[in-house]
Design a protein around this motif. Structure first.
Motif, mmCIF file in Angstrom:
data_model
loop_
_atom_site.group_PDB
_atom_site.id
_atom_site.type_symbol
_atom_site.label_atom_id
_atom_site.label_comp_id
_atom_site.label_asym_id
_atom_site.label_seq_id
_atom_site.Cartn_x
_atom_site.Cartn_y
_atom_site.Cartn_z
ATOM 1 N N PRO A 21 0.834 -1.211 0.000
ATOM 2 C CA PRO A 21 0.000 0.000 0.000
ATOM 3 C C PRO A 21 0.866 1.257 0.000
ATOM 4 C CG PRO A 21 -0.735 -1.551 1.677
ATOM 5 C CD PRO A 21 0.559 -2.079 1.145
ATOM 6 N N CYS A 22 0.589 2.133 -0.966
ATOM 7 C CA CYS A 22 1.349 3.373 -1.142
ATOM 8 C C CYS A 22 0.393 4.541 -1.309
ATOM 9 C CB CYS A 22 2.228 3.296 -2.392
ATOM 10 S SG CYS A 22 3.566 2.111 -2.297
ATOM 11 N N ILE A 23 0.929 5.722 -1.126
ATOM 12 C CA ILE A 23 0.159 6.933 -1.405
ATOM 13 C C ILE A 23 0.024 7.050 -2.925
ATOM 14 C CG2 ILE A 23 0.128 9.450 -1.227
ATOM 15 C CD1 ILE A 23 -0.299 7.978 1.449
ATOM 16 N N SER A 24 -1.187 7.279 -3.376
ATOM 17 C CA SER A 24 -1.475 7.388 -4.800
ATOM 18 C C SER A 24 -0.570 8.429 -5.464
ATOM 19 C CB SER A 24 -2.941 7.780 -4.986
ATOM 20 O OG SER A 24 -3.259 7.887 -6.349
ATOM 21 N N GLY A 25 -0.014 8.074 -6.606
ATOM 22 C CA GLY A 25 0.841 8.984 -7.355
ATOM 23 C C GLY A 25 2.276 9.023 -6.871
ATOM 24 N N THR A 26 2.592 8.199 -5.865
ATOM 25 C CA THR A 26 3.956 8.143 -5.338
ATOM 26 C C THR A 26 4.358 6.683 -5.169
ATOM 27 O OG1 THR A 26 3.540 7.978 -2.945
ATOM 28 C CG2 THR A 26 3.406 10.182 -3.927
ATOM 29 N N ARG A 27 5.590 6.476 -4.768
ATOM 30 C CA ARG A 27 6.058 5.150 -4.399
ATOM 31 C C ARG A 27 6.325 5.104 -2.889
ATOM 32 N NH1 ARG A 27 7.545 1.945 -8.558
ATOM 33 N NH2 ARG A 27 9.058 0.813 -7.291
ATOM 34 N N ILE A 28 5.679 6.004 -2.160
ATOM 35 C CA ILE A 28 5.881 6.087 -0.714
ATOM 36 C C ILE A 28 4.893 5.146 -0.037
ATOM 37 C CG2 ILE A 28 5.919 7.581 1.312
ATOM 38 C CD1 ILE A 28 6.423 9.930 -0.652
ATOM 39 N N ALA A 29 5.450 4.136 0.619
ATOM 40 C CA ALA A 29 4.631 3.111 1.258
ATOM 41 C C ALA A 29 4.012 3.619 2.555
ATOM 42 C CB ALA A 29 5.477 1.875 1.548
ATOM 43 N N ASP A 39 9.521 8.419 14.940
ATOM 44 C CA ASP A 39 10.693 9.253 15.227
ATOM 45 C C ASP A 39 10.553 10.704 14.789
ATOM 46 O OD1 ASP A 39 12.208 7.096 16.257
ATOM 47 O OD2 ASP A 39 12.699 6.467 14.228
ATOM 48 N N LEU A 40 9.669 10.970 13.841
ATOM 49 C CA LEU A 40 9.553 12.308 13.262
ATOM 50 C C LEU A 40 8.206 12.941 13.573
ATOM 51 C CD1 LEU A 40 10.884 11.609 9.640
ATOM 52 C CD2 LEU A 40 12.146 12.632 11.535
ATOM 53 N N ARG A 41 8.207 14.251 13.639
ATOM 54 C CA ARG A 41 6.957 14.994 13.708
ATOM 55 C C ARG A 41 6.388 15.062 12.290
ATOM 56 N NH1 ARG A 41 7.867 20.494 15.160
ATOM 57 N NH2 ARG A 41 9.727 20.223 13.918
ATOM 58 N N ILE A 42 5.104 15.343 12.184
ATOM 59 C CA ILE A 42 4.468 15.441 10.868
ATOM 60 C C ILE A 42 5.178 16.492 10.020
ATOM 61 C CG2 ILE A 42 2.371 16.152 9.648
ATOM 62 C CD1 ILE A 42 0.769 14.719 11.836
ATOM 63 N N GLU A 43 5.535 17.614 10.602
ATOM 64 C CA GLU A 43 6.211 18.677 9.858
ATOM 65 C C GLU A 43 7.542 18.180 9.280
ATOM 66 O OE1 GLU A 43 4.973 19.031 12.987
ATOM 67 O OE2 GLU A 43 3.214 20.207 12.426
ATOM 68 N N ASP A 44 8.263 17.382 10.076
ATOM 69 C CA ASP A 44 9.533 16.831 9.603
ATOM 70 C C ASP A 44 9.309 15.844 8.457
ATOM 71 O OD1 ASP A 44 10.855 18.289 11.583
ATOM 72 O OD2 ASP A 44 10.685 16.636 13.023
ATOM 73 N N ARG A 47 8.677 17.640 5.308
ATOM 74 C CA ARG A 47 9.927 18.170 4.732
ATOM 75 C C ARG A 47 10.725 17.056 4.058
ATOM 76 N NH1 ARG A 47 9.828 21.787 8.839
ATOM 77 N NH2 ARG A 47 10.897 20.431 10.317
ATOM 78 N N GLU A 48 10.746 15.875 4.686
ATOM 79 C CA GLU A 48 11.471 14.718 4.116
ATOM 80 C C GLU A 48 10.865 14.277 2.787
ATOM 81 O OE1 GLU A 48 14.074 12.185 5.116
ATOM 82 O OE2 GLU A 48 14.523 13.781 6.517
ATOM 83 N N TYR A 49 9.544 14.321 2.716
ATOM 84 C CA TYR A 49 8.804 13.864 1.536
ATOM 85 C C TYR A 49 7.896 14.995 1.065
ATOM 86 C CZ TYR A 49 10.289 9.226 3.060
ATOM 87 O OH TYR A 49 11.023 8.135 3.439
ATOM 88 N N PRO A 50 8.436 15.959 0.331
ATOM 89 C CA PRO A 50 7.643 17.130 -0.052
ATOM 90 C C PRO A 50 6.441 16.812 -0.945
ATOM 91 C CG PRO A 50 9.823 17.175 -1.084
ATOM 92 C CD PRO A 50 9.811 16.036 -0.128
ATOM 93 N N GLN A 51 6.421 15.632 -1.536
ATOM 94 C CA GLN A 51 5.278 15.266 -2.372
ATOM 95 C C GLN A 51 4.073 14.825 -1.545
ATOM 96 O OE1 GLN A 51 8.168 13.628 -1.888
ATOM 97 N NE2 GLN A 51 8.220 11.725 -3.037
ATOM 98 N N LEU A 52 4.259 14.623 -0.231
ATOM 99 C CA LEU A 52 3.158 14.243 0.647
ATOM 100 C C LEU A 52 2.404 15.469 1.137
ATOM 101 C CD1 LEU A 52 4.737 11.534 2.993
ATOM 102 C CD2 LEU A 52 3.194 11.177 1.055
ATOM 103 N N THR A 53 1.150 15.243 1.489
ATOM 104 C CA THR A 53 0.334 16.270 2.142
ATOM 105 C C THR A 53 -0.078 15.745 3.515
ATOM 106 O OG1 THR A 53 -1.766 15.390 1.322
ATOM 107 C CG2 THR A 53 -0.613 16.996 -0.103
#
Length: 74
Positions: A21-29, A39-44, A47-53
């Motif tokens: 399962p990935c975010i539509s339009g990406t390869r981010i699982a 380990d990360l805050r949502i804001e971080d 920043r790591e994955y700028p294509q995410l919302t």
């Protein structure tokens, strides 16, 4: 985001990331997003994955919650 709206943002395609399962339009699982939030805050993460919302992250969490409850129907 209503709980069922994650279905608009999460895809399981055998041609993308081995069907994980990935975010539509990406390869981010979804597993990468959920695991990163340990380990990360949502804001971080944004920043790591700028294509995410924020909505993508919320969809990943809703998907994971349903999967954890074994109520997920493919």
């Amino acid at each position: 985001m209503p709980h069922s709206d994650w279905r608009q943002r999460i895809v399981c395609d055998p041609a993308i990331h081995h069907g994980e399962p990935c975010i539509s339009g990406t390869r981010i699982a979804v597993s990468v997003i959920v695991g990163s939030l340990a380990d990360l805050r949502i804001e971080d993460l944004l920043r790591e994955y700028p294509q995410l919302t924020r909505e993508d992250i919320q969809a990943a969490l809703l998907y994971a919650a349903e999967a954890a409850h074994s109520t997920l129907v493919a």
